[in-house]
Design a protein around this motif. Structure first.
Motif, PDB file in Angstrom:
ATOM      1  N   ASN A 104       0.805  -1.225   0.000  1.00 62.91           N
ATOM      2  CA  ASN A 104       0.000   0.000   0.000  1.00 62.91           C
ATOM      3  C   ASN A 104       0.836   1.271   0.000  1.00 62.91           C
ATOM      4  OD1 ASN A 104      -2.439  -1.377  -0.023  1.00 62.91           O
ATOM      5  ND2 ASN A 104      -2.561  -1.470   2.202  1.00 62.91           N
ATOM      6  N   ALA A 105       2.166   1.130   0.061  1.00 62.15           N
ATOM      7  CA  ALA A 105       3.043   2.303  -0.016  1.00 62.15           C
ATOM      8  C   ALA A 105       3.257   2.614  -1.494  1.00 62.15           C
ATOM      9  CB  ALA A 105       4.367   2.019   0.681  1.00 62.15           C
ATOM     10  N   THR A 106       2.329   3.369  -2.066  1.00 65.26           N
ATOM     11  CA  THR A 106       2.354   3.625  -3.499  1.00 65.26           C
ATOM     12  C   THR A 106       2.300   5.117  -3.802  1.00 65.26           C
ATOM     13  OG1 THR A 106      -0.049   3.655  -3.862  1.00 65.26           O
ATOM     14  CG2 THR A 106       1.023   1.486  -3.787  1.00 65.26           C
ATOM     15  N   CYS A 107       2.567   5.453  -5.040  1.00 63.78           N
ATOM     16  CA  CYS A 107       2.485   6.849  -5.486  1.00 63.78           C
ATOM     17  C   CYS A 107       1.075   7.391  -5.279  1.00 63.78           C
ATOM     18  CB  CYS A 107       2.845   6.956  -6.968  1.00 63.78           C
ATOM     19  SG  CYS A 107       4.313   6.045  -7.477  1.00 63.78           S
ATOM     20  N   VAL A 108       0.085   6.616  -5.689  1.00 66.76           N
ATOM     21  CA  VAL A 108      -1.308   7.051  -5.612  1.00 66.76           C
ATOM     22  C   VAL A 108      -1.746   7.216  -4.160  1.00 66.76           C
ATOM     23  CG1 VAL A 108      -3.689   6.404  -6.126  1.00 66.76           C
ATOM     24  CG2 VAL A 108      -1.906   6.078  -7.853  1.00 66.76           C
ATOM     25  N   THR A 109      -1.384   6.265  -3.312  1.00 68.21           N
ATOM     26  CA  THR A 109      -1.787   6.318  -1.905  1.00 68.21           C
ATOM     27  C   THR A 109      -1.290   7.589  -1.232  1.00 68.21           C
ATOM     28  OG1 THR A 109      -1.765   3.907  -1.716  1.00 68.21           O
ATOM     29  CG2 THR A 109      -1.640   5.163   0.332  1.00 68.21           C
ATOM     30  N   CYS A 110      -0.006   7.871  -1.387  1.00 70.38           N
ATOM     31  CA  CYS A 110       0.596   8.972  -0.643  1.00 70.38           C
ATOM     32  C   CYS A 110       0.386  10.335  -1.290  1.00 70.38           C
ATOM     33  CB  CYS A 110       2.086   8.719  -0.471  1.00 70.38           C
ATOM     34  SG  CYS A 110       2.452   7.234   0.504  1.00 70.38           S
ATOM     35  N   HIS A 111       0.365  10.371  -2.611  1.00 70.11           N
ATOM     36  CA  HIS A 111       0.321  11.664  -3.284  1.00 70.11           C
ATOM     37  C   HIS A 111      -1.074  12.087  -3.735  1.00 70.11           C
ATOM     38  CE1 HIS A 111       4.665  12.565  -3.654  1.00 70.11           C
ATOM     39  NE2 HIS A 111       4.784  11.256  -3.510  1.00 70.11           N
ATOM     40  N   MET A 112      -2.022  11.153  -3.787  1.00 71.00           N
ATOM     41  CA  MET A 112      -3.329  11.509  -4.337  1.00 71.00           C
ATOM     42  C   MET A 112      -4.498  11.331  -3.371  1.00 71.00           C
ATOM     43  SD  MET A 112      -3.082  10.208  -8.284  1.00 71.00           S
ATOM     44  CE  MET A 112      -4.495  11.219  -8.749  1.00 71.00           C
TER      45      MET A 112
END
Length: 371
Positions: free
Chosen positions: A202-210
């Protein structure tokens, strides 16, 4: 109603109705038919929040950095232009000898093709193999990683040599590599590890940035969502978006240092050797500053035949630098251009920088180096 107006309405109706199921609207007693697919985005009550997403996108780096104005050839168009990325998705490569005559910046239709698909599915979500062979596979974030990754490898770049230009290095977006803990110059005899982000799905670009702050569409258009920004000014105060950290299940709390664009995550030790244990981001910045800074005291600024001047500007020269200097510069650029100041992968970033400082300054105390 004039004859010309009547004919125009008739032509519009005949052109639009056959395209699909229509939504009926009325204006001054006349019936107009529009395809439902159009109304889903452009109607009064759209299914997709296109206008709000665009308001955020207009504040994003994709919109304001403006790479499309000069990076429209030599293969750079693949990631720096809308047209180049679409060509890459469709063909699997771009023609590096071709030039896009009318390039446009990365935008809505770079990642989505609603006029082709009828929805906002992503153009490409398959796993991405990084330059060093590591595979990045985290769902929707795979789209981002087609561009946000290192292009050049230490095995090819780090050797006794001169530095040809300031943008030499892994290239300007090694985010995926940093997250996985790969791709930088690893000094011989040293072991390298990675933080939990490298393993957590779950440590992803979408999770953290969006992820949207406080479950709202936006606190301001400059943070979360299609701004892709984790930090911004909200009501004239520094604000970090911790919603992704908490909703992912990775963290039970993620606080911000009051009044600063810093996550309140204390470092495990005084890594930069300034006599204080600060936050992770401050410690990583301290290590970066030991190598190059705006005060002119960095190791690559005060060495014989310096690579950077007192203002931190690159000095082009033909000096042949030893591998230790070249490796330290490669790692400085790798961590600096990742941009997270250690938040993507704390262990890897700190190990790279401490080893780089040690290579340039043998007196540096690296006893607190994380294992």
């Amino acid at each position: 109603m004039t004859l010309a107006r009547s004919l125009l309405i008739a032509l519009l109706a005949s052109a639009l109705v056959p395209l699909g199921a229509a939504a009926q609207t009325k204006s001054k007693g006349a019936a107009f038919a529009f395809p439902k697919a159009c109304v889903d985005c452009h109607g009064s009550n759209p299914k997709y929040p296109v206008r709000g997403a665009r308001s955020q996108y207009l504040t994003s780096g994709h919109r304001i950095i403006g790479h499309a104005s000069y990076s429209n050839g030599d293969g750079c168009q693949r990631c720096h232009t809308n047209e180049g990325f679409i060509e890459f998705v469709q063909k699997g490569a771009v023609d590096s000898k071709a030039v896009i005559k009318y390039p446009s910046e990365i935008g809505c239709f770079t990642c989505h093709a609603p006029h082709d698909t009828g929805d906002f599915s992503l153009r490409k979500t398959s796993a991405v193999t990084l330059a060093n062979g590591a595979v990045f596979d985290r769902g929707k974030s795979n789209l981002c990683v087609n561009c946000h990754r290192a292009l050049f490898l230490p095995k090819d770049e780090v050797k006794p040599r001169s530095i040809p230009f300031d943008f030499w290095g892994a290239h300007h977006g090694p985010h995926a590599d940093m997250l996985l803990g790969v791709g930088a110059y690893e000094f011989p005899g040293k072991t390298y590890s990675k933080s939990a982000h490298a393993m957590l799905p779950n440590a992803t670009c979408v999770t953290c940035h969006m992820t949207l702050p406080q479950q709202r569409y936006a606190m301001m258009p400059t943070i979360g969502g299609h701004s892709f920004r984790v930090g911004a000014e909200v009501h004239e105060q520094p604000k970090l978006n911790n919603a992704g950290c908490l909703s992912s299940g990775c963290h039970t709390e993620m606080k911000q240092v009051p009044g600063k664009h810093l996550f309140d995550r204390p470092a495990a030790a005084d890594w930069d050797g300034d006599g204080r244990v600060e936050t992770i981001q401050e410690e990583v910045q301290g290590l970066l500053d030991r190598i190059i800074n705006r005060q002119g005291t960095g190791l690559l600024q005060t060495m014989k035949d310096p690579l950077y001047d007192a203002k931190g500007e690159f000095i082009r020269n033909k000096t042949q630098y030893p591998v230790e200097v070249v490796g330290a510069l490669f790692n400085w650029k790798f961590v600096k251009e990742d941009g997270s100041r250690g938040m993507h992968d704390t262990k890897y970033a700190v190990q790279l920088l401490m080893d780089s400082v040690k290579a340039l300054d043998p007196k540096f105390d690296d006893s607190s180096r994380p294992q």
